[in-house]
Structures are given as C-alpha cells and as structure tokens.
Design a protein around this motif. Sequence first.
Motif, short mmCIF file in Angstrom:
data_model
loop_
_atom_site.label_atom_id
_atom_site.label_comp_id
_atom_site.label_asym_id
_atom_site.label_seq_id
_atom_site.Cartn_x
_atom_site.Cartn_y
_atom_site.Cartn_z
N MET A 1 41.11 27.40 -55.32
CA MET A 1 42.06 26.06 -55.79
C MET A 1 42.79 25.81 -54.60
O MET A 1 42.97 24.39 -54.49
CB MET A 1 42.60 26.32 -57.06
CG MET A 1 41.70 26.44 -58.25
SD MET A 1 42.49 26.62 -59.58
CE MET A 1 40.93 27.21 -60.81
N SER A 2 43.40 26.38 -53.99
CA SER A 2 44.38 26.04 -52.80
C SER A 2 43.70 25.26 -52.00
O SER A 2 44.02 24.34 -51.41
CB SER A 2 45.35 27.30 -52.47
OG SER A 2 46.32 26.65 -51.73
N GLY A 3 42.46 26.07 -51.58
CA GLY A 3 41.62 25.27 -50.57
C GLY A 3 41.12 24.03 -50.92
O GLY A 3 40.96 22.88 -50.09
N MET A 4 40.80 23.80 -52.34
CA MET A 4 40.17 22.50 -52.59
C MET A 4 41.31 21.61 -52.58
O MET A 4 41.15 20.35 -52.21
CB MET A 4 39.91 22.54 -54.35
CG MET A 4 38.62 23.44 -54.53
SD MET A 4 38.24 23.84 -56.17
CE MET A 4 38.41 22.22 -56.86
N ILE A 5 42.46 21.85 -52.96
CA ILE A 5 43.70 20.77 -52.81
C ILE A 5 43.82 20.31 -51.14
O ILE A 5 44.03 19.37 -50.85
CB ILE A 5 45.02 21.44 -53.48
CG1 ILE A 5 44.82 21.50 -54.71
CG2 ILE A 5 46.15 20.35 -53.22
CD1 ILE A 5 46.08 22.22 -55.58
N GLY A 6 43.97 21.53 -50.48
CA GLY A 6 44.02 21.22 -48.93
C GLY A 6 42.73 20.49 -48.36
O GLY A 6 43.28 19.48 -47.75
N VAL A 7 41.71 20.67 -48.94
CA VAL A 7 40.42 19.61 -48.40
C VAL A 7 40.73 18.32 -48.85
O VAL A 7 40.43 17.32 -48.22
CB VAL A 7 39.25 20.51 -48.65
CG1 VAL A 7 38.05 19.38 -48.48
CG2 VAL A 7 38.94 21.64 -47.76
N TYR A 8 41.12 18.39 -50.11
CA TYR A 8 41.29 16.85 -50.88
C TYR A 8 42.21 16.18 -50.04
O TYR A 8 42.30 14.84 -49.64
CB TYR A 8 41.53 16.87 -52.27
CG TYR A 8 42.29 15.62 -52.72
CD1 TYR A 8 41.34 14.77 -53.04
CD2 TYR A 8 43.32 15.42 -52.98
CE1 TYR A 8 41.64 13.59 -53.63
CE2 TYR A 8 43.83 14.18 -53.38
CZ TYR A 8 42.75 13.16 -53.70
OH TYR A 8 43.23 11.96 -54.23
#
Length: 133
Positions: free
Chosen positions: A43-50
């Motif tokens: 989820m942290s990666g998803m926020i970073g990519v977003y």
Amino acid sequence: MKSSITLFLVNAVFFVIVAVVYGFFTDFTEMVGFPALLLTGVMSGMIGVYLWLTDRRVGRQPQDSEQAEISDADADYGFFSPWSWWPIACAGSAAVAFYGIAMGWWIFPFGAVLGLVSLVGLSYEHDRGDHAH
C-alpha cells in the motif's frame, strides 16, 4: 511532492524486506504479521506510484522549491471557527454511538440522535447570532 514520493517508495521497499525477513524467522506459519507487513509495503508503494504519476501530470509544485513562500500554494483550506464548541459535541456523540455498538445496541440511538443534533448545530452555527453572514 518529490520528498513524499521518495518517502513512500522507501517505506514500501523497507516493509517488503522486513516482511520477508519476518516470514523467514517465523517459517511463514504466523499468519498475521507477515501479511500485515507485506500489505503495508504494497500500500505504501501504491501511494508512492500514485504520487509519482500525479507529479508527472501536474508538474512542479510550490512545495518542491526551496525559495517558495507559504502564500504560493493556491489552495483554499476553508473557513474554521476557533470558538466553536460543536466539534466537541460531534466527537462526544460519536463516542456515545461507538460505545453503544461495543457495549449494547440500546445506547446507539442516543448517540445517533446526539450526533444529528450536533451536526445540525455545526452546519448552521454561522446562520444566526453574532456570527451570521
């Protein structure tokens, strides 16, 4: 936004590595910690990519510049009443309602009614009295 992107992507890598190490130490038999750490990393990666994709689309933001002033950010954050007691009433009614869910459903309607009254009071506090517009 650049620092936020870096922060979230570093957190993603960190939590995935910690999840794998934790999984090896518990032989992947403990079914709470490993998935929780892995999902935190994902989820942290998803926020970073977003944030990275949004930064590419939007362009340079004032918070990315060292010489930017606070007034350079053009967002209007709204109007807040520092003298208002209604947010405390909303929080208290939410506490009563959640207490009712946890301890007995007969308490929940009292919290819901108090919540409606305090929400109406919060919404209409500037429509009468000294602070009417």
